[in-house]
Structures are given as structure tokens and as C-alpha cells.
Design a protein around this motif. Structure first.
Motif, PDB file in Angstrom:
ATOM      1  N   ARG A 113       0.840  -1.194   0.000  1.00  0.00           N
ATOM      2  CA  ARG A 113       0.000   0.000   0.000  1.00  0.00           C
ATOM      3  C   ARG A 113       0.881   1.252   0.000  1.00  0.00           C
ATOM      4  N   GLU A 114       1.944   1.197   0.792  1.00  0.00           N
ATOM      5  CA  GLU A 114       2.871   2.334   0.864  1.00  0.00           C
ATOM      6  C   GLU A 114       3.518   2.583  -0.502  1.00  0.00           C
ATOM      7  N   LYS A 115       3.889   1.480  -1.147  1.00  0.00           N
ATOM      8  CA  LYS A 115       4.540   1.590  -2.457  1.00  0.00           C
ATOM      9  C   LYS A 115       3.571   2.190  -3.478  1.00  0.00           C
ATOM     10  N   ALA A 116       2.338   1.688  -3.468  1.00  0.00           N
ATOM     11  CA  ALA A 116       1.342   2.184  -4.418  1.00  0.00           C
ATOM     12  C   ALA A 116       1.105   3.673  -4.193  1.00  0.00           C
ATOM     13  N   ARG A 117       1.056   4.062  -2.939  1.00  0.00           N
ATOM     14  CA  ARG A 117       0.802   5.463  -2.614  1.00  0.00           C
ATOM     15  C   ARG A 117       1.968   6.334  -3.082  1.00  0.00           C
ATOM     16  N   ALA A 118       3.194   5.823  -2.910  1.00  0.00           N
ATOM     17  CA  ALA A 118       4.370   6.579  -3.332  1.00  0.00           C
ATOM     18  C   ALA A 118       4.391   6.742  -4.844  1.00  0.00           C
ATOM     19  N   GLU A 119       3.873   5.734  -5.540  1.00  0.00           N
ATOM     20  CA  GLU A 119       3.839   5.817  -6.997  1.00  0.00           C
ATOM     21  C   GLU A 119       2.556   6.461  -7.487  1.00  0.00           C
ATOM     22  N   ASN A 120       1.760   6.944  -6.539  1.00  0.00           N
ATOM     23  CA  ASN A 120       0.544   7.678  -6.861  1.00  0.00           C
ATOM     24  C   ASN A 120      -0.432   6.872  -7.696  1.00  0.00           C
ATOM     25  N   ARG A 121      -0.695   5.681  -7.280  1.00  0.00           N
ATOM     26  CA  ARG A 121      -1.658   4.845  -7.998  1.00  0.00           C
ATOM     27  C   ARG A 121      -2.441   4.009  -7.005  1.00  0.00           C
ATOM     28  N   GLU A 122      -3.494   3.375  -7.505  1.00  0.00           N
ATOM     29  CA  GLU A 122      -4.296   2.502  -6.658  1.00  0.00           C
ATOM     30  C   GLU A 122      -3.539   1.203  -6.412  1.00  0.00           C
ATOM     31  N   LEU A 123      -3.856   0.558  -5.290  1.00  0.00           N
ATOM     32  CA  LEU A 123      -3.235  -0.733  -4.996  1.00  0.00           C
ATOM     33  C   LEU A 123      -3.754  -1.770  -5.981  1.00  0.00           C
ATOM     34  N   LYS A 124      -2.815  -2.481  -6.605  1.00  0.00           N
ATOM     35  CA  LYS A 124      -3.234  -3.543  -7.524  1.00  0.00           C
ATOM     36  C   LYS A 124      -3.158  -4.872  -6.796  1.00  0.00           C
ATOM     37  N   GLU A 125      -3.954  -5.813  -7.283  1.00  0.00           N
ATOM     38  CA  GLU A 125      -4.024  -7.103  -6.601  1.00  0.00           C
ATOM     39  C   GLU A 125      -2.665  -7.790  -6.526  1.00  0.00           C
ATOM     40  N   GLU A 126      -1.894  -7.662  -7.610  1.00  0.00           N
ATOM     41  CA  GLU A 126      -0.616  -8.377  -7.664  1.00  0.00           C
ATOM     42  C   GLU A 126       0.462  -7.726  -6.790  1.00  0.00           C
ATOM     43  N   ASP A 127       0.166  -6.549  -6.216  1.00  0.00           N
ATOM     44  CA  ASP A 127       1.144  -5.903  -5.321  1.00  0.00           C
ATOM     45  C   ASP A 127       1.299  -6.660  -4.012  1.00  0.00           C
ATOM     46  N   TYR A 128       0.225  -7.315  -3.608  1.00  0.00           N
ATOM     47  CA  TYR A 128       0.183  -7.947  -2.285  1.00  0.00           C
ATOM     48  C   TYR A 128       0.174  -9.462  -2.438  1.00  0.00           C
ATOM     49  N   ILE A 129       1.307 -10.072  -2.146  1.00  0.00           N
ATOM     50  CA  ILE A 129       1.431 -11.527  -2.284  1.00  0.00           C
ATOM     51  C   ILE A 129       2.037 -12.112  -1.015  1.00  0.00           C
ATOM     52  N   PRO A 130       1.319 -12.953  -0.296  1.00  0.00           N
ATOM     53  CA  PRO A 130       1.903 -13.584   0.894  1.00  0.00           C
ATOM     54  C   PRO A 130       3.089 -14.483   0.529  1.00  0.00           C
TER      55      PRO A 130
END
Lengths: 230, 177
Positions: A158-175
Motif C-alpha cells: 500500500r505504501e509503495k502504491a501510494r508513493a507511486e501515486n496509484r491505486e493498490l493492484k491485486e498483484e502488489d500484495y502476495i503472501p
């Protein structure tokens, strides 16, 4: 608001236990001795359950990797007297270790037996102490813990998405277990997004959930064939 | 000591004096111990934030990481040297710094505050993504001529109030790890 869930394809799973190891490394889960394991005090947020099917000579071994089911109707949350475990807005079942008093009601009320009590102070070999994950706390003796779907990774994503000024994508979060699975047997994503892979797979006729009849509404789905679905 | 002589006690005057002296010594030791414990953190150099701020130095000049990392960092000797290779004033603190520069040893700045083990706090997350000013949490540190000896009282209540105002998440696991 996404509703995070997991789909595990049992036909693809070879029970190699890579997910188990990855989970332990990611989440600072201490080793156990054979003695502790014998007393069933081993901690393993991801655990492969072996199941024997049929009768001799027609035996069939099945392996079911089981993380926390992150139930939509969680029995563990209902019994926690101090609010240390709760369901958050995204459907994740959280465990707040500092709030936990170690009564183990939740451990006993989890029908999947996937909550673990810390019977001992965690210890690592000296060489490993510097390799612990700084994003995950080290639980003290006397608290209950369980799989978090690697929630800290969601924070980072979420932090990364926010820094890149975009919405969180599903593939950003992978356990960690999903990332490591060598046969790509585990899928992870938003169950409420009808276009997502997990939502599609969860609707498949092969999909089933463990102890579905209890009405716990787990968010971990399994894919198998024929006789399993019943 | 006239009063003592008139009281009928089973101690001689010297014994009483010895006892009183003993108590005095114990009290002094206790005060000393408490002073050491409660006196707060002492920095190796009495850094003057005010004078640095007055000379147009920005927080980022000495605390270089708060835009990138979880922790903001404390100045390295090299950072100090970029201005102080030649003495800039006559203060005692600077003389100490010049000694450090001469010996080449890093200054062992003492840590004021450690985030509790169960909390995840990132400066970057707050400063860059949350657009929060340093002063919101650190107060008027730029106007203080002495380094703080104790950390600011930041409680969970304070965090949660600010999170509510800024519409940041107040979910437990957003900060507790």
C-alpha cells in the motif's frame, strides 16, 4: 474495500512444504524441538495436513496445506475476552499480540486448530538472529499467534502504491507462501472482485472449503476433483 | 545537641550521630542513583538546534533519511565536518566536536526513543506519504538550545487522534505488527 482470500489447487500441490518453510522464515517463527513437537506445541502458521483416503489396497494420500482460514464468521473472534483477535474491514483476522492475555479460548474454538500458543520464549541460533524479518514482531511467551496472510506485506504494498501515486493492484500484495510455491498451486487476491483469478476459481465446481457445514465461511478455498466435493 | 542529651534514649550521642550520618550517606547515594536514572539521556555533545536552525539549516541536512527510511538518522561525523572543519564559533560544544574531528571517531549520539517492539513506525510513511510536518510530533525542537534529555510523550491516544483527523487507518494491525 477488497476481501482478501486464497485458493489452493490440491491437484497442483505436491506437498513439498516450501510454503511451510517460507512462512516460517517470513514471519519469524521459531524452530521447535522434537520434544515440543511431540507435545503438539510446534508453531507452524502454514501446516500441511496429510489425509489417508480409502482402504487397503486402494489407498490414496492427500495433502492439504492449511493457513489460517480467515473466516468471514470467525469462531475465534467470538470468544476472545479482550479483543485481541478481530476481523478487520478487509476481512483479515488480526491478532494483536500485546492485547492477548494467553487464555487460549480462541485456540480451542478454532475448528481448524490453526491458532498457536507460544509455550516457550522463542529462540534462534545466534547466526540467525540478524536474519529475522524486521516487519514482523517477535512474539513473547504466553500469547497466541496465527497466519496473518502476511499482512505486513499489504502495508508495504500500500505504501509503495501510494508513493507511486496509484491505486493498490491485486498483484502488489502476495503472501510469502504464494510467492514461494514452486508449482503455483496457491492463488491470492480479492474475492469480491469478480474479475480476479481467486474469485473465478472460488466459483469453480472444483472449489470447496474445509468444514463448510460449520458456517464459518472460510476465505481459503481448495480446488480438487470428484469425490472431494461429494 | 542539648536536646539529644535530655532525651532518655539507649544510645550514646556518638552512636546517634553515627546513625544520622549513615542515613545521610544513604540518602545522598539514593539521590545520586535516581539522578542517574531519571536525568534522561545525555548526548556526547550538547547540540544546539536553535543556532543551527538560525543558520538556515534544514532538518534534512542532519537527519538525512526521514524521506526514505523508517528511521530519520543522526548526523555522521562527515556531515558535521562539512561545516565545522574550521571552527564556526567559540562554544564548548564545538570544541568537543573539533576533538572528535581530530580523532576521526564517530560521535555516539544517544538514542532518545525506541519504538515499542510491537509497533511499526515509519518516518517516510508519515513525512512523505502523509505530508506531516516534523513539528507535529517533534514540537519546537528547532528553537531549543540544548538537546532534549527525554523523548516527547507520544501515546497511542495521540497517534489515533491524528489518524482520525487525517483519515488514516485506525485498524490495530495498521501499526501493531
Amino acid at each position: 474495500m477488497p476481501r482478501w482470500g486464497m485458493v489452493i489447487d490440491l491437484d497442483r500441490c505436491t506437498a513439498c512444504q516450501a510454503c511451510v518453510v517460507a512462512c516460517k522464515a517470513e514471519n519469524n517463527i521459531p524452530f521447535s524441538s522434537p520434544k515440543e513437537a511431540g507435545r503438539r506445541r510446534i508453531i507452524s502458521w502454514m501446516r500441511v495436513l496429510p489425509m489417508m483416503e480409502g482402504e487397503y489396497p486402494n489407498l490414496r494420500e492427500r495433502f492439504i496445506p492449511r493457513p489460517c482460514m480467515h473466516c468471514d464468521n470467525p469462531p475465534c473472534v467470538k470468544v476472545c475476552p479482550v479483543g485481541a483477535t478481530y476481523k478487520n474491514k478487509e476481512g483479515l483476522i488480526a491478532q494483536v499480540y500485546t492485547q492477548c492475555i494467553g487464555c487460549r479460548y480462541c485456540t480451542n474454538n478454532c475448528p481448524y486448530t490453526l491458532k498457536y500458543f507460544n509455550w516457550f520464549r522463542p529462540e534462534w541460533p545466534e547466526e540467525m538472529e540478524n536474519y529475522l524479518n524486521p516487519d514482523v514482531s517477535i512474539r513473547s511467551k504466553g500469547v497466541v499467534e496465527k497466519c496473518t496472510f502476511c499482512h505486513h506485506r499489504l502495508q508495504k504494498a500500500r505504501e509503495k502504491a501510494r508513493a507511486e501515486n496509484r491505486e493498490l493492484k491485486e498483484e502488489d500484495y502476495i503472501p510469502a507462501c504464494v510467492q514461494t510455491c514452486p508449482t503455483d498451486a496457491i492463488y491470492f487476491g480479492d474475492l469480491d472482485d469478480s474479475k480476479s483469478k481467486v474469485a473465478q476459481l472460488a466459483r469453480s465446481p472444483r472449489a470447496f472449503r474445509l468444514l463448510e457445514e460449520l458456517g464459518t465461511e472460510p476465505k481459503v478455498y481448495y480446488l480438487s476433483e470428484g469425490e472431494w466435493h461429494g | 545537641m542539648k536536646i539529644l542529651r535530655n532525651i532518655n534514649v539507649p544510645f550514646s550521642r556518638n552512636q546517634i550521630l553515627a546513625i544520622l550520618g549513615g542515613i545521610l550517606v544513604v540518602v545522598v547515594i539514593l539521590i545520586f542513583i535516581f539522578g542517574a536514572v531519571w536525568g534522561g539521556v545525555k548526548q556526547p555533545i550538547s547540540f544546539n538546534h536553535k543556532i543551527h536552525a538560525e543558520n538556515d539549516l534544514d532538518c534534512l541536512d542532519c537527519h538525512p533519511y526521514f524521506n526514505e527510511h523508517a528511521s530519520s538518522g543522526r548526523p555522521s561525523l562527515e556531515t558535521c565536518m562539512s561545516c565545522h572543519e574550521e571552527p564556526q564559533g567559540e562554544s564548548l560544544a564545538e570544541k568537543k566536536l573539533l576533538e572528535y574531528i581530530k580523532s576521526g571517531n564517530e560521535i555516539d549520539w544517544q538514542r532518545l526513543y525506541r519504538v515499542p517492539e510491537d509497533v511499526y513506525f515509519s518516518h517516510r510513511r508519515h513525512v512523505v506519504l502523509g505530508q506531516i510536518d516534523c513539528m507535529t510530533c517533534h514540537g519546537n525542537i528547532g528553537e531549543s538550545p540544548k538537546p532534549p534529555s527525554e523523548p516527547l510523550k507520544i501515546t497511542m491516544k495521540k497517534c489515533m487522534k491524528c489518524h482520525e483527523e487525517k483519515e488514516a487507518s485506525n485498524d490495530c494491525i495498521a501499526c501493531h505488527r
